[in-house]
Design an enzyme around this catalytic site. Structure first.
Site, short mmCIF file in Angstrom:
data_model
loop_
_atom_site.label_atom_id
_atom_site.label_comp_id
_atom_site.label_asym_id
_atom_site.label_seq_id
_atom_site.Cartn_x
_atom_site.Cartn_y
_atom_site.Cartn_z
N GLU A 1 16.58 -19.00 -6.55
CA GLU A 1 16.25 -17.63 -6.89
C GLU A 1 15.75 -17.53 -8.34
O GLU A 1 14.78 -16.83 -8.63
CB GLU A 1 17.47 -16.73 -6.65
N CYS B 1 0.84 -1.19 0.00
CA CYS B 1 0.00 0.00 0.00
C CYS B 1 0.89 1.25 0.00
O CYS B 1 1.97 1.25 0.57
CB CYS B 1 -0.95 0.10 1.18
N TRP C 1 -3.09 -2.62 -1.61
CA TRP C 1 -2.84 -4.04 -1.81
C TRP C 1 -3.69 -4.72 -0.76
O TRP C 1 -3.41 -4.66 0.43
CB TRP C 1 -1.36 -4.33 -1.61
N GLU D 1 7.35 -15.78 -10.44
CA GLU D 1 6.75 -14.50 -10.06
C GLU D 1 6.26 -13.71 -11.26
O GLU D 1 5.22 -13.09 -11.21
CB GLU D 1 7.78 -13.62 -9.35
N LYS E 1 5.46 -4.90 -3.60
CA LYS E 1 6.78 -4.78 -2.98
C LYS E 1 6.59 -4.40 -1.50
O LYS E 1 5.60 -3.80 -1.16
CB LYS E 1 7.58 -3.71 -3.70
N LYS F 1 12.13 -16.17 -9.57
CA LYS F 1 11.97 -15.06 -10.53
C LYS F 1 11.04 -15.47 -11.66
O LYS F 1 10.15 -14.74 -12.05
CB LYS F 1 13.36 -14.71 -11.07
N ARG G 1 3.95 -0.53 -4.67
CA ARG G 1 3.66 -1.01 -3.31
C ARG G 1 2.28 -1.66 -3.21
O ARG G 1 1.93 -2.23 -2.18
CB ARG G 1 3.73 0.15 -2.33
N ASN H 1 -1.92 2.29 5.99
CA ASN H 1 -1.12 1.10 5.64
C ASN H 1 -0.94 0.30 6.90
O ASN H 1 -0.69 0.87 7.96
CB ASN H 1 0.28 1.50 5.15
N GLY H 2 -0.98 -1.01 6.78
CA GLY H 2 -0.79 -1.86 7.97
C GLY H 2 -2.04 -2.66 8.23
O GLY H 2 -2.92 -2.76 7.35
N HIS I 1 16.10 -38.75 -5.72
CA HIS I 1 15.31 -39.11 -4.53
C HIS I 1 13.83 -38.74 -4.72
O HIS I 1 13.09 -38.67 -3.75
CB HIS I 1 15.88 -38.43 -3.28
#
Ligand code: F6R
Length: 604
Positions: free
Chosen positions: A481, A2, A74, A488, A599, A485, A27, A100-101, A504
């Site tokens: 990683e 947010c 968000w 995402e 983000k 990527k 954000r 926000n929060g 295995h």
């Protein structure tokens, strides 16, 4: 997570806030809203589900005012919708709040307010803050806000406007960042300097528990009990231009291409050739303390956790201290033994990730020494830790992390070298690592020069529904990683395994439709990695190798320049950032703003 932006001054506020929201969209981007103090009194609000451009299209031509607050969301509580978008207004339309929060006790507060006859418009937790402020009988807006915050449990960064107090915006922070931008007869408030840096570089970062009053020509900060605090504006280091796309089509592409310069920055001024070591100014760890460390535990989330895995292997390899990396989110819930001889390191690009911050707070409560490896200067994690290393990647705007991953690993290499040279790493090995570090920017440039070839490969692999990534020891975090990527931004399912684990179980998945990306450095495990590729080939699997020399077993090989074994993972990840990027581009994805993500995860 947010974004908040607010302004009070003389300028036409709506275009200013919309521009601020565009810069904050990384954000959160599922809905947005704006409220301004109208010229003839009262508040005027517009909200829209979707991106900021949707909101912009809805803002009427006559929407004049010089004070306002805005938000890009968000969703956590309540689906993305017009009505759940912030700002939230009270029933009379006098109070507006952007938040926000998360308000942890929102259901309980909502039930109480509803029992008192308050009718809620949205499903959000944030709306309770608005009604609590609106119902306060206190004389000043500051006091109304303080009263409301007293009953709220959870995290918040808020900005508040009230029609009866049109000369001010009140802001408050507890766990979600709030910065004030100090201008000439104008003030800004935002969740992030990105929103205000094109107008002022003088900022005040609120501490947790602080509130602030912004008027056009003045700002004041207070504790939760209303006592004045002193706040001296600081100058933001990052340039406004570093938030622009700089001629690239996406921030991700820009940030991948910036890596030679970013790596140069993290090294700059830190190398000491005379003693084959590095100087890390903010570490706050003297040689005696460094020699007393028995273990290193690195904590981060997502990409930062992966960077921490490579960091742990660097610390173990160069400083010979047992080290490992763990997701901060898991660590804090398993009641870990906090050992005084362990050095804890919190890793975070944003410096805001809630799980990392909470782990740091828990460790500190138990008396541990915690360092930070952080990108955003002055962020919450940077402030909470006892010292640390800034990674100097510059602002990272794309939701997925690329340049910050690389710089974080380089920062770990510096830290490992520093610890190693205090303990028993030889001068010769120190020199070897320093030479390797110095070679990185040019070698990254060489990899970036292969972009056209990687793009062609991406077009081939973009058809896959699922992909496997394998690597061994140092190559395994690179595989993890790279697979993160790819998933995402392309939404292709991807899994990462240590190559040694294939037989295995995961070998069962191998077939022509499931390509494998293999990390194959020229190190002591080369033959083992080749054997893993044989196993895949024997099951008709397709292989794309990232290697230092052509791999016969692979269908394609991306060649990367060889560095020191310890530093090779830094380079091997870079072509795979480009592979993920071009795969997502070929599939027409929204690369900078992938679905469901945002983000800075400032909530649990
Ligand atoms: C992935 C990504 C995330 C972040 C994670 C931690 O591309 O960006 O996995 O790495 O949310 O964020 P920071 O590093 O800000 O703590």
């Amino acid at each position: 997570m947010c974004g908040i932006v607010g302004y009070i001054g003389k300028r036409d506020v709506a275009p200013l806030l919309l521009e601020g929201l565009q810069r904050l969209e990384y954000r959160g981007y599922d809905s947005a809203g704006i409220v301004i103090a109208g010229k003839s009194g009262g508040l005027k609000a517009v909200k829209a589900k979707g991106r900021v451009r949707e909101l912009e299209a809805r803002v009427p031509k006559r929407f004049a005012g010089t004070t306002g607050i805005a938000h890009t969301r968000w969703a956590t509580h309540g689906a993305p919708s017009d009505v759940n978008a912030h700002p939230h207004l009270d029933t009379e339309g006098k109070v507006a709040v952007v938040h926000n929060g998360i308000v942890d006790n929102a259901s309980e507060l909502r039930a109480k307010l509803e029992a008192d006859g308050v009718v809620f418009a949205s499903e959000t937790d944030s709306e309770v803050i608005t009604h609590l402020i609106a119902r306060s009988q206190a004389a000043s807006l500051e006091e109304k806000v303080r009263e409301a915050l007293k009953v709220i449990e959870g995290t918040y960064g808020i900005a508040v406007m009230h029609a009866d107090f049109p000369d001010r915006i009140v802001a408050a922070r507890n766990g979600s960042p709030v910065v004030l931008g100090i201008g000439e007869k104008e003030m800004f408030v935002a969740s992030d300097v990105a929103a205000l840096i094109s107008h002022t570089r003088q900022v005040v970062t609120l501490d947790d528990g602080e509130t602030a009053t912004l008027k056009a020509d003045d700002f004041r900060t207070y504790t939760t009990s209303g006592t004045r605090t002193t706040a001296t504006p600081e100058t933001v280091e990052w340039e406004a231009a570093s938030y622009d796309m700089g001629g690239h089509d996406t921030y991700m592409h820009k940030e991948i291409c910036e890596q030679p310069d970013a790596v140069d920055r993290v090294l700059r001024g830190r190398i000491d050739d005379k003693f084959s070591t590095v100087h890390l100014g903010g570490l706050n760890l003297d040689a005696r303390e460094a020699r007393g460390i028995r273990r290193v535990k690195i904590l981060g989330c997502g990409t930062s956790y992966h960077a921490g895995m490579i960091g742990a292997s660097l610390v173990e390899g160069l400083a010979r201290i047992p080290a490992d990396s763990e997701p901060a989110s898991e660590f804090r819930y398993r009641n870990p033994v906090v050992d005084p001889d362990t050095l804890y390191i919190a890793v975070s690009q944003s410096g805001e990730t809630y799980d990392v911050l909470a782990a740091v707070q828990e460790l500190k409560r138990k008396g541990a020494r915690v360092l930070g490896v952080v990108n955003v200067v002055g962020s919450a994690i940077a402030r909470e830790t006892d010292g640390g290393v800034y990674v100097h990647a510059g602002p990272e705007v794309c939701v997925v992390s690329t340049k910050c991953f690389t710089n974080t690993v380089v920062a770990f290499a510096l830290l490992a070298l520093h610890l190693g040279r205090i303990r028993d790493l030889s001068v010769a090995d120190g020199k070897r690592i320093i030479e390797g570090l110095r070679a990185l920017p040019e070698q990254i440039q060489e990899i970036l020069a292969q972009e056209e070839d990687i793009k062609k490969l991406a077009a081939e692999y973009a058809e896959a529904k699922s992909m496997m990534f394998i690597g061994r020891v140092r190559g395994y975090p690179v595989a993890l990683e790279a697979s993160l990527k790819l998933k995402e931004i392309s939404y292709i399912h991807a899994e990462a395994y240590p190559a040694s684990e294939l037989k295995h179980g995961p070998l069962a998945l191998i077939e022509p439709a499931m390509p494998t990306v293999a990390i194959v450095p020229d190190d002591s495990l080369l033959e083992k990695n080749r054997a893993a590729m044989e196993e895949i080939k024997a099951r008709s699997g397709r292989i794309l190798a990232v290697a230092h020399r052509e791999q016969e077993k692979a269908d394609h090989t991306i060649l990367v320049p060889k560095n020191e074994d310890e530093l090779d993972p830094i380079l091997m990840g870079i072509p795979l950032q480009l592979l993920a990027y071009h795969t997502a581009l070929a599939l027409g994805r929204d690369i900078d703003k992938p679905r469901n993500l945002a983000k800075s995860v400032t909530v649990e």
